[in-house]
Design an enzyme around this catalytic site. Structure first.
Site, PDB file in Angstrom:
ATOM      1  N   GLY A  11       3.580   0.720  -8.610  1.00 43.29           N
ATOM      2  CA  GLY A  11       3.997  -0.248  -9.610  1.00 43.29           C
ATOM      3  C   GLY A  11       3.350   0.063 -10.831  1.00 43.29           C
ATOM      4  O   GLY A  11       2.454   0.735 -11.188  1.00 43.29           O
ATOM      5  N   ARG A  74       7.739   2.823  -5.896  1.00 45.42           N
ATOM      6  CA  ARG A  74       7.154   2.193  -4.570  1.00 45.42           C
ATOM      7  C   ARG A  74       7.651   3.391  -3.628  1.00 45.42           C
ATOM      8  O   ARG A  74       8.862   3.254  -3.065  1.00 45.42           O
ATOM      9  CB  ARG A  74       7.434   0.973  -4.397  1.00 45.42           C
ATOM     10  N   ASP A 136      -4.107  -4.865 -10.591  1.00 41.03           N
ATOM     11  CA  ASP A 136      -4.545  -5.864  -9.335  1.00 41.03           C
ATOM     12  C   ASP A 136      -6.302  -5.407  -9.593  1.00 41.03           C
ATOM     13  O   ASP A 136      -7.053  -6.488  -8.989  1.00 41.03           O
ATOM     14  CB  ASP A 136      -4.159  -5.591  -8.202  1.00 41.03           C
ATOM     15  N   MET A 178      -0.342 -12.884 -10.891  1.00 40.73           N
ATOM     16  CA  MET A 178      -0.062 -11.723  -9.977  1.00 40.73           C
ATOM     17  C   MET A 178      -1.565 -11.407  -9.480  1.00 40.73           C
ATOM     18  O   MET A 178      -2.614 -11.714  -9.774  1.00 40.73           O
ATOM     19  CB  MET A 178       0.678 -10.563 -10.659  1.00 40.73           C
TER      20      MET A 178
HETATM   21  O1  F6P Z   1       0.472  -4.091  -7.685  1.00 41.73           O
HETATM   22  C1  F6P Z   1       0.776  -4.477  -9.008  1.00 41.73           C
HETATM   23  C2  F6P Z   1       1.861  -5.637  -8.703  1.00 41.73           C
HETATM   24  O2  F6P Z   1       2.327  -6.371 -10.009  1.00 41.73           O
HETATM   25  C3  F6P Z   1       1.107  -6.934  -7.781  1.00 41.73           C
HETATM   26  O3  F6P Z   1       0.302  -7.745  -8.582  1.00 41.73           O
HETATM   27  C4  F6P Z   1       2.461  -7.724  -7.402  1.00 41.73           C
HETATM   28  O4  F6P Z   1       1.992  -8.329  -6.221  1.00 41.73           O
HETATM   29  C5  F6P Z   1       3.318  -6.481  -7.305  1.00 41.73           C
HETATM   30  O5  F6P Z   1       2.718  -5.454  -7.952  1.00 41.73           O
HETATM   31  C6  F6P Z   1       4.765  -6.711  -7.655  1.00 41.73           C
HETATM   32  O6  F6P Z   1       5.483  -5.473  -7.197  1.00 41.73           O
HETATM   33  P1  F6P Z   1       6.898  -5.313  -7.584  1.00 41.73           P
HETATM   34  O7  F6P Z   1       7.066  -4.845  -8.962  1.00 41.73           O
HETATM   35  O8  F6P Z   1       7.448  -4.123  -6.512  1.00 41.73           O
HETATM   36  O9  F6P Z   1       7.962  -6.503  -7.547  1.00 41.73           O
END
Ligand code: F6P
Length: 357
Positions: A11, A74, A136, A178
């Site tokens: 992310g 990812r 995070d 988040m």
């Molecule tokens: O790891 C960063 C983060 O923003 C987390 O806080 C959250 O759970 C996740 O990524 C969201 O992921 P995505 O962008 O794949 O929806």
């Protein structure tokens, strides 16, 4: 001549560009001749050989630019290890791309999952240096990650804004923050924005304790309550389930996220009007704040020093304000959580802020 690759993985967050810019600046200051390769869209680019040749100029003017100029994706560690249906081996492919490019080293800006892959590539003989990115703040081995304090600013602003509307309407607000499986972001934004309760995964909550807080506040003449709730928050009962059992339970629930469950239960227990606010990906968006720009500048400079000294297989971490090399095998697979028994939590509890325990 040095040939250095850059890759941003997982992310995105604020300050990825600022960190690459600093690393490139410091590298160019050290080496007269340098070739820079930008691997596109995270590990995907390394697997499928998608990259661009870059120069110092490409990294100019991006100190305050959010996101990543290289793109990201990812690529979960489990999937990366699995062969594709036609037998294509993604790990072998990454090693091949690195060797074909004849890189002297690869600098990976990544979060928790990305560090498992980075460590694996390091064990395969690739010269890897990593930089800890994530809103995070859950990477083991570093006190702080870049992106974190910028996200704290956004989440704080979101909760700040809720105060006036919550007060005008005499409502209870659940602001979902988040942070994946940890509560760093919720804890910091909750404190900074004056939330009445801070609910984080590391401290399982009892819904009755939260309801009691709301009733107490009302009796004391405060007509609204703000709860900062981490997206990974768990009730006392749920924290006793296994990972698999909890996953199954979540699938069966009619709520898009935990905040809606908490909101519904509070309404039932208190009779108060509850609203849910989710700032979501805004927390990762926009440019880095001053703190992150400084952290990125320092970390980028350290990464370039690692290149110069041939210190591969390390993450640039920061401990007690000092930059330190942290071996990748120590970082990979670990999670840095909030310590419920820490002085920080005690200090905040002493302010009367409720954690639901
Ligand atoms: O790891 C960063 C983060 O923003 C987390 O806080 C959250 O759970 C996740 O990524 C969201 O992921 P995505 O962008 O794949 O929806």
């Amino acid at each position: 001549m040095k040939k250095v690759g850059f890759l941003t993985s997982g992310g995105d967050c604020q300050s990825l560009n600022a960190t690459m810019r600093a690393t490139v600046k410091a590298l160019c200051d050290t080496y007269k001749e340098i070739q820079i390769i930008g691997i596109l869209d995270g590990y995907k680019g390394l697997i499928y050989g998608n990259y661009i040749t870059m120069c110092e100029k490409d990294f100019e003017g991006i100190l305050s630019l959010g996101g990543t100029i290289l793109g990201t994706s990812r690529q979960p560690f489990k999937q990366i290890q699995r062969l594709e249906e036609n037998g294509f081996d993604k790990i072998e492919a990454m090693v091949r791309t690195y060797n074909e490019l004849a890189l002297d080293c690869l600098i990976i800006l990544g979060g928790n999952g990305s560090h498992k892959t980075a460590n694996l590539l390091s064990t395969k003989g690739l010269n890897i240096i990593t930089l800890p990115k994530t809103i995070d703040n859950d990477i083991w081995g570093t006190d702080v990650t870049f992106g974190f304090y910028s996200a704290v600013d956004v989440a704080t602003y979101a909760i700040d804004c809720i105060h006036t509307t919550a007060s005008s309407h005499s409502r209870v607000f659940v602001v979902e923050v988040m942070g994946h499986k940890v509560g760093w972001l919720t804890l910091h934004a909750g404190v900074a924005a004056g939330a009445d309760a801070i609910i984080i995964p590391e401290i399982p909550y009892d819904i009755h304790k939260i309801a009691d807080l709301i009733k107490r506040q009302k009796e004391a003449g405060k007509n609204y309550t703000i709860l900062a709730v981490a997206e990974g928050a768990k009730s006392v009962e749920d924290s006793q389930l296994t990972k698999k059992e909890y996953k199954e339970k979540l699938k069966g629930l009619p709520y898009p996220s935990i905040s809606y469950k908490i909101g519904e239960e509070i309404e039932a227990l208190t009779g108060e009007e509850v609203r849910i606010t989710i700032p979501g990906h805004m927390q990762r968006g926009g440019g880095p704040n001053a703190y992150d720009r400084i952290l990125s500048s320092r970390m980028g400079s350290a990464a370039a020093a690692f290149v110069k000294e041939g210190m591969f297989g390390y993450m640039v971490g920061i401990r007690n304000h000092e930059l330190v090399p942290v071996p990748l095998y120590e970082v990979a697979g670990k999670l840095k959580q909030v310590d419920p028994d820490s002085a920080f939590i005690k200090e905040i509890k002493d302010l009367g802020i409720v954690f639901g325990d």
